[in-house]
Each structure stands twice: as C-alpha cells, then as structure tokens.
Scaffold this active site. Structure first.
Site, mmCIF file in Angstrom:
data_model
loop_
_atom_site.group_PDB
_atom_site.id
_atom_site.type_symbol
_atom_site.label_atom_id
_atom_site.label_comp_id
_atom_site.label_asym_id
_atom_site.label_seq_id
_atom_site.Cartn_x
_atom_site.Cartn_y
_atom_site.Cartn_z
ATOM 1 N N ASP A 144 8.381 7.017 3.191
ATOM 2 C CA ASP A 144 7.830 6.076 4.163
ATOM 3 C C ASP A 144 6.383 5.723 3.848
ATOM 4 O OD1 ASP A 144 7.826 8.956 5.122
ATOM 5 O OD2 ASP A 144 6.250 8.128 6.397
ATOM 6 N N ASN A 145 5.784 6.421 2.883
ATOM 7 C CA ASN A 145 4.421 6.108 2.446
ATOM 8 C C ASN A 145 4.410 5.454 1.072
ATOM 9 O OD1 ASN A 145 3.390 7.267 4.776
ATOM 10 N ND2 ASN A 145 3.077 9.257 3.840
ATOM 11 N N ASP B 221 -1.469 4.493 3.237
ATOM 12 C CA ASP B 221 -1.530 5.692 4.079
ATOM 13 C C ASP B 221 -2.389 6.796 3.469
ATOM 14 O OD1 ASP B 221 -0.117 4.753 6.283
ATOM 15 O OD2 ASP B 221 1.801 5.152 5.333
ATOM 16 N N ARG C 227 8.344 -0.620 3.272
ATOM 17 C CA ARG C 227 8.316 0.655 2.555
ATOM 18 C C ARG C 227 9.698 0.968 1.962
ATOM 19 N NH1 ARG C 227 4.132 3.446 5.779
ATOM 20 N NH2 ARG C 227 3.382 1.955 7.315
ATOM 21 N N ARG D 238 -6.037 -2.655 9.370
ATOM 22 C CA ARG D 238 -5.608 -2.525 7.979
ATOM 23 C C ARG D 238 -4.987 -3.831 7.488
ATOM 24 N NH1 ARG D 238 -2.047 2.582 6.313
ATOM 25 N NH2 ARG D 238 -0.397 1.597 7.536
#
Length: 491
Positions: free
Chosen positions: A255-256, A265, A186, A179
């Site tokens: 966290d995303n 994500d 984040r 990725r």
C-alpha cells in the site's frame, strides 16, 4: 472566507478518480480543526501548480490547508485500497487522508492534492485520523530533499498546526500536511479491486490508471501486461535511485508502493550513514524485512502481488495468465541490475557499462562495509570532495589495489581524472538529510524554531552544491547515537 476569494489563487481542480465505481472511494469532508496555524508553505511548488498565495493572509491559508475551508472545484474523497503489510494481506484505505482533487497545472499536468491528517474516514478503523506535527514536518523535509536529489517523489505543499493534541507514545501537537503526487494509486489499490470488487471493477481501474499514467499501454494487444511492464521498470529505476543515495524507506508495504513510480509515505524513513546492507532504523521492522539491502527484492515481491492482482486481465485462462505473469516478473532482476549499474556507474565516473564494472562496484562496497565507511563520504572521497581530504583506512592495500583498478578504468580513454571527478560531482550528493540533523531540526521546529528547518531545507534542496553550510551538514553522528537510532511511523 468565501469561494470567490480563493478562486483568485489559481485553483483548477477536478476529481476524475470519482468516475471509478463507487466502491473505490467514499465522499469525505475534512474534520474541522480548532485553531489552525501556518507552519510551512512551499511557494516554488505552488508556482509549479499554477497557484499564487502571495496576497493571502496566514489565517486564510491556515484555514485552507487545514481543511476548514475547501478550494473551489474540490470534491473531497478518501480512497479505498488494501495491501500486504509486512507480508500479510489486509483491507486498508485512507484512514487519515482526504483527496481534494487533481490540480491541472499551467502545463496541463494533473497532480493530486491531498490533505494528510485531515480526520477520520470510512477506512480509519480504530485510528484517530490525525497526524503529529513532527511526522508531517519529517515528510515535508525528506520528500523535498528527495526531490532535490532528483528522485521521483510525492511532494509537500504546506504544513499547518491544528491547535489540537494528538495522542501517540506521548501527547504531541497535531498537524495537517498538503501532499502533491502524480496520483495516489498504489499496488494495494489493484489488490483491493482484485480481491473484493471483481474483474469488471479491476478493468475499470486499469483503464483509468493507463489513461492517467501510461497511455501508450492502451495501444498494446495486451494492455494489462504492457502496463505491468511499465510499472516494473519504474519501480526498478526508483529503488535503484534509493540505493544510490543510501535511502531506506522503512515500510515497503504494497500500500506504500505508488503505481506512478514515486517515493510515497515517508513514515520511518532514514538515510544510511555507515555502509551496511543490513541497516534497519524502523522501530516496527523487528525482523529486518525492509533493511537497506533488501529493498530490491522487496520491490520484486511487491510486484508479484501486483501481477497476481492483474491475472484476470493478462489472460482468460488462469494457467496461461500465471505463465505470462511469471515471465514478466522474471524481467525485474535484469531491469533493476541495469538501472543500478547506471546509477552506481555515474557515481564512479563510468561513462558506459563494460565488463568488470559490476565487480568494481561490488568490491568497493565490500571494502566500505568492512571498513565501516560512511556511504556518502566514500564517493566524495573518490571525487576529491571529502571533508578533510581523508577517508580512514584508504591507505590499506585492499583499497589501494581497488583504487588503481578504478583509476585505470575511468582514465582508460585518455580523459584526465580531474575531468572525471568533475562529472561525478553532479551524481554524488555532498549533502543528505543526516538522521541526527533531521531529528535535531525537527525538535527545534516543534518547539517553535521553524527557521532552523527552513535553513536545513534550503541546503537539502541543493545537495550537490558546496555552500556555507556544507561542513555542518556533512557531520556524521557518533557510533553510539547511530546504533540506538530508531524511526517511527507517526500513526
């Protein structure tokens, strides 16, 4: 394979994240895999990164992108962070991802290169550190489709199989995704620093993130507040762009939520077919927290978590810091409304925002919801590109009255409707990754027909064009299939 041979590919890696206090990461090499095999390679993205793999055999590349071999200059780490998952705070971290470093591109940009599914880390808890082939192909496909739609997103460079099984609801093939992102910092990274590390480490993270993403904020008399305003605006614009194409992230935990304002994500993500703000596809979102229509207010809520984490850097006096944070947060609804109005206005051929435009947009969506119209097709019909030329129910008085309002609005300056419709074509995708087609394509790819995925990817990367596959990829699923459709995280 030695490091010298890999250096000819154009690697130019550095690891600036490791300059932060050691509590922000752990050094972590990928776990070797048994029998890696290449599945997908994104050559255009590789070129953007300054990488050229044309002279490398597939086995060499499979070892590289599985983590069995590391590119020169890499310093593999896993990042620590926390996050609010479905509203509850918890300690997290890269449980199956390893950051190799930042590739400095020929243009001088620094982009994270991360291996996802590369094995256990200090933060894996009870996880196996691995990923399934289907979930990694989904992320590759949808992230590249989002890039084609012009929406800020992490991107996918490669997918390899591991030759090892992964145990989920069923035994599945294992895979590793490479990725690429502006960074993997984040909202949850700031929550982690604020909750567990203290003000000094929080300030170090802020300074690093400002330098990397928002350097102009460093010149402000209150850099933390200027930074927050920048992030807020980026998130407002990002979610507005999601709403414009009917994208449902599915798991908008803090966290995303990328500080850089990129979609990150792609777990239980999906696209809206029938317009319904309450649409939820994710199997784990049983309360509908992250439904399509809730995404703006969830982004606002997530930003409140970021503001709370930054309080010590807003002002030394807590009461004053809270007041500053609240004032800043109050800007989100207005910023989102501005971005949303622009996005939807472009879809409707509105050249600038005028009184009455907001109701024109909302009234259309109300009709679309009542008539259960396909979201994408609604706008294609207005611009004259509807497959078959008809939208069922468009003859009804309510829509006809709305259509006359819209026609008068867009042609009011003397511009012919045909010219307005041509302008709309660059803002209304003809092709989106329809959920039933994504599932069919992934099923074929997992069984070895990777050609079907390449063909699907090709049209999804050019969503505003009319090509030979247009009719196929504008098909909508039958209502029974749609009602039963669920997406899963893959973890």
């Amino acid at each position: 394979m030695d490091q010298t041979s890999l250096s000819t590919a154009g690697w130019n890696l550095r690891q600036s994240y490791a300059n932060l206090p050691k509590e922000f990461y752990s050094h972590q090499k990928p776990d070797p895999v048994k029998d890696p095999g290449m599945v997908l390679l994104n050559s255009p993205l590789a070129s953007t990164l300054g990488l050229d793999f044309d002279d490398y055999e597939e086995k060499v590349l499979a070892n590289l992108f599985s983590g069995n071999e590391l590119p020169p200059g890499s310093d593999p780490i896993s990042q620590a962070y926390a996050g609010h998952q479905f509203g509850s705070f918890t300690l997290l971290g890269d449980g199956r991802a390893i950051l190799l470093g930042e590739q400095v591109t020929p243009e001088g940009n620094s982009l994270d290169v991360q291996l996802k599914g590369a094995g256990r880390s200090l933060y894996s808890r009870r996880g196996d550190g691995r990923a399934t082939l289907a979930s990694m192909l989904r992320e590759f496909l949808v992230s590249e489709a989002m890039h084609g739609l012009g929406i800020p997103t992490t991107r996918s460079l490669a997918v390899v199989t591991t030759g090892e099984p992964v145990y989920r609801e069923q035994v599945q093939a294992g895979a590793v995704l490479t990725r690429v992102a502006s960074s993997h910092i984040r909202v949850g990274t700031f929550e982690y620093a604020s909750q567990y590390l203290g003000k000094e480490s929080l300030k170090a993270l802020l300074d690093y993130t400002i330098q990397r993403h928002y350097p102009e904020a460093a010149q402000d008399e209150n850099p933390g507040l200027a930074f927050f305003h920048q992030v807020l605006n980026q998130q407002a614009a990002l979610v507005a762009s999601w709403m414009g194409v009917g994208f449902i992230h599915g798991v908008m935990n803090t966290d995303n939520m990328s500080i850089a304002g990129e979609t990150i994500d792609y777990g239980p993500c999906a696209f809206l077919n029938t317009y319904d703000p309450g649409t939820v596809y994710s199997s784990i979102d049983v309360q509908g927290r992250y439904a399509f229509g809730n995404q703006p207010k969830i982004a606002h809520w997530n930003l409140s978590c970021l503001a709370s984490a930054l309080l010590p850097l807003f002002h030394e006096e807590k009461e004053k810091a809270v007041s500053i944070a609240q004032d800043a947060l109050n800007a989100f609804p207005f910023r989102f409304k501005e971005h949303y109005a622009k996005a939807m206005g472009r879809k409707l051929g509105l050249k600038e925002r005028r009184d009455g435009d907001d109701s024109l947009i909302s009234d259309l969506l109300q009709i679309a919801e009542e008539q259960r119209w396909d979201y994408t097709h609604t706008f294609l019909f207005l611009q004259g590109d509807m497959p078959g030329g008809k939208l069922q129910g468009s003859e009804l008085p309510a829509f006809q009255a709305w259509y006359r309002r819209w026609n008068a609005r867009v042609t009011g300056d003397g511009i012919p409707l045909s010219e307005i419709q041509r302008a709309m074509q660059s803002h209304n995708p003809k092709i989106i990754p329809r959920n039933h087609l994504v599932e069919a394509t992934l099923s074929q790819a997992v069984q070895g027909d990777i050609g079907s995925l390449y063909r699907f990817l090709e049209v999804c990367q050019n969503p505003f064009e009319t090509g030979k596959y247009t009719r196929l990829f504008q098909e909508v699923p039958d209502s029974q299939w749609e009602r039963g459709y669920q997406t899963f995280c893959g973890t």
